[in-house]
Design a protein around this motif. Structure first.
Motif, short mmCIF file in Angstrom:
data_model
loop_
_atom_site.label_atom_id
_atom_site.label_comp_id
_atom_site.label_asym_id
_atom_site.label_seq_id
_atom_site.Cartn_x
_atom_site.Cartn_y
_atom_site.Cartn_z
N ASP A 40 30.68 44.30 39.48
CA ASP A 40 29.92 45.09 40.66
C ASP A 40 30.10 44.46 42.00
OD1 ASP A 40 28.54 42.69 40.38
OD2 ASP A 40 26.49 43.55 39.59
N SER A 41 31.29 43.57 42.16
CA SER A 41 31.54 42.89 43.33
C SER A 41 33.02 42.48 43.36
CB SER A 41 30.57 41.82 43.62
OG SER A 41 30.57 40.65 42.94
N LEU A 42 33.36 42.28 44.61
CA LEU A 42 34.77 41.79 44.56
C LEU A 42 34.96 40.27 43.95
CD1 LEU A 42 36.28 42.93 48.16
CD2 LEU A 42 36.70 43.79 45.79
N GLU A 43 33.40 39.43 44.43
CA GLU A 43 33.65 38.08 43.70
C GLU A 43 33.60 38.27 42.22
OE1 GLU A 43 31.56 38.45 48.02
OE2 GLU A 43 31.77 39.65 45.98
N ALA A 44 33.01 39.18 41.72
CA ALA A 44 32.88 38.93 40.26
C ALA A 44 34.47 39.48 39.80
CB ALA A 44 31.98 40.05 39.77
N LEU A 45 35.12 40.50 40.54
CA LEU A 45 36.25 40.84 39.98
C LEU A 45 37.31 39.51 39.97
CD1 LEU A 45 38.36 43.38 39.41
CD2 LEU A 45 38.88 42.82 42.00
N VAL A 46 37.34 38.84 41.23
CA VAL A 46 38.10 37.53 41.19
C VAL A 46 37.73 36.62 40.04
CG1 VAL A 46 38.94 35.52 42.64
CG2 VAL A 46 38.71 37.95 43.67
N ALA A 47 36.59 36.36 39.86
CA ALA A 47 36.18 35.45 38.90
C ALA A 47 36.29 35.91 37.54
CB ALA A 47 34.63 35.26 39.16
N ALA A 48 36.58 37.06 37.17
CA ALA A 48 36.81 37.59 35.77
C ALA A 48 38.46 37.49 35.72
CB ALA A 48 36.48 39.01 35.71
N LEU A 49 39.07 37.17 36.67
CA LEU A 49 40.64 36.98 36.29
C LEU A 49 41.19 35.55 36.30
CD1 LEU A 49 41.69 39.68 39.23
CD2 LEU A 49 41.57 40.04 36.64
N ASP A 50 42.07 35.29 35.51
CA ASP A 50 42.98 34.17 35.47
C ASP A 50 43.87 33.75 36.45
OD1 ASP A 50 41.21 33.58 32.94
OD2 ASP A 50 42.74 34.69 31.79
N ALA A 51 43.84 32.84 37.11
CA ALA A 51 45.11 32.41 37.75
C ALA A 51 46.38 32.29 37.15
CB ALA A 51 44.47 31.21 38.62
N PRO A 52 47.57 32.61 38.04
CA PRO A 52 47.65 33.20 39.08
C PRO A 52 47.19 34.83 39.21
CG PRO A 52 49.66 33.06 38.41
CD PRO A 52 48.67 32.29 37.39
N ARG A 53 46.26 35.36 39.93
CA ARG A 53 45.67 36.62 39.86
C ARG A 53 46.63 37.78 40.41
NH1 ARG A 53 42.28 33.17 41.61
NH2 ARG A 53 40.49 32.40 40.48
N VAL A 54 46.44 38.90 39.95
CA VAL A 54 47.18 40.13 40.57
C VAL A 54 46.20 41.31 40.67
CG1 VAL A 54 48.64 41.99 40.34
CG2 VAL A 54 49.27 40.07 39.55
N VAL A 55 45.92 41.64 41.95
CA VAL A 55 44.71 42.49 42.43
C VAL A 55 45.38 43.68 43.11
CG1 VAL A 55 42.50 42.96 43.51
CG2 VAL A 55 43.04 40.67 42.46
N TRP A 56 45.00 44.97 42.56
CA TRP A 56 45.52 46.37 43.22
C TRP A 56 44.57 46.87 43.82
CZ3 TRP A 56 50.37 48.66 41.08
CH2 TRP A 56 50.56 49.88 41.70
N VAL A 57 44.73 47.28 44.99
CA VAL A 57 43.85 47.96 45.74
C VAL A 57 44.11 49.19 46.05
CG1 VAL A 57 42.96 47.97 48.36
CG2 VAL A 57 43.66 45.88 47.37
#
Length: 297
Positions: A40-57
């Motif tokens: 429900d948030s960008l913060e939660a999205l980033v926290a749910a991904l393992d580094a190194p992350r890929v985020v598609w906008v």
């Protein structure tokens, strides 16, 4: 791969579906709580991904994309990568890439074509960015593209993907305009009794065969003369950007420009212009000027 997807609308949602079917782990976020989002948030999205992350906008171009990329710049870490798959202008890509690069975050711009059919048919993808970032995200691109040899290109450095998509859409404008002009000419002729059937016959064996003709066949099945379709066509900006870029580069693009003007005219933008033209014709030639008089002539 594991990836975050921001924007779960018609395009983003279908892309997530295709990626998951091909075995990728996708964490989805959208502002709409009824979008089927996973967080429900960008913060939660980033926290749910393992580094190194890929985020598609995958959000509307302009302020929504600017704001999202800016927020990701604060949340992501060095080594992560942001992919902008929206319809951003190619000049904005360099600004986004430069801002993220200061924090050690990679950036790719991705022009996407395929519309609502992409989940089934695959998407034509045009990528801009470094070789290293492209290779990192390549498994995602390969799952999204259509089956076969074509449908994916590393077009060039940052901005190249959206520049290629801009040109793609400019060509699309011209092709649709040409099909429309041909249809209208046959519709008004006494020699062709079924323009829709005639154009459908071109889907096989003709040099103008294309997916656009396939789609026109779909559109005219229940409405052969398209009487229920409003005579208004919006333009999303890419053809305008292409004409501007072509002028700067000294490239004549009359077909794209004509198609762009036609769309703008369809939205009523030419009404005031034509009123001036009609008034001046009346002044020097005594031509009809009033609506009720035009109707009787």
């Amino acid at each position: 791969m594991q990836m975050g997807m921001i924007g779960l609308g018609r395009m983003g949602g279908n892309m997530v579906k295709r990626l998951r079917e091909d075995g990728h782990e996708i964490v989805g976020f959208d502002m709409n709580p009824e979008s089927g989002r996973d967080v429900d948030s960008l913060e939660a999205l980033v926290a749910a991904l393992d580094a190194p992350r890929v985020v598609w906008v995958m959000v509307p171009a302009g302020k929504p994309t600017d704001s999202t990329v800016e927020q990701l710049g604060e949340l992501l870490e060095p080594g992560d990568i942001v992919v902008d798959g929206g319809n951003s202008k190619y000049t904005e890509d360099r600004e986004h890439a430069a801002a993220l690069a200061e924090k050690g975050i990679g950036f790719l711009d991705c022009g996407v074509s395929g519309g609502v059919w992409g989940a089934e048919r695959g998407y034509a993808l045009m990528i801009g960015g470094s070789d290293k970032d492209y290779e990192t995200v390549l498994p995602i691109f390969q799952s999204l593209k259509p089956e076969g040899e074509y449908g994916l290109v590393h077009a060039g450095p940052v901005g190249g993907g959206h520049f290629a998509k801009m040109v793609h859409n400019g060509i699309e404008y011209g092709m649709m305009q040409a099909f429309g002009e041909g249809f209208a000419t046959m519709l008004r002729s006494e020699y062709v009794t079924n323009p829709a059937e005639t154009m459908t016959s071109w889907r096989t064996g003709s040099v103008v065969a294309s997916w656009l003709l396939d789609l026109l066949d779909n559109a005219t099945k229940d409405d052969p003369e398209l009487k229920s379709v409003p005579a208004v066509a919006n333009e999303s900006g890419e053809a305008k950007w292409m004409v501007e870029a072509a002028l700067e580069l000294g490239v004549p693009v009359p077909t794209t420009a004509a198609a762009l003007w036609q769309r703008q005219t369809s939205r009523g933008g030419a009404d005031d212009i034509l009123r001036v033209v009609t008034a001046l014709r009346a002044q020097f030639g005594g031509h009809v000027t009033k609506v009720d008089e035009i109707a009787t002539h």
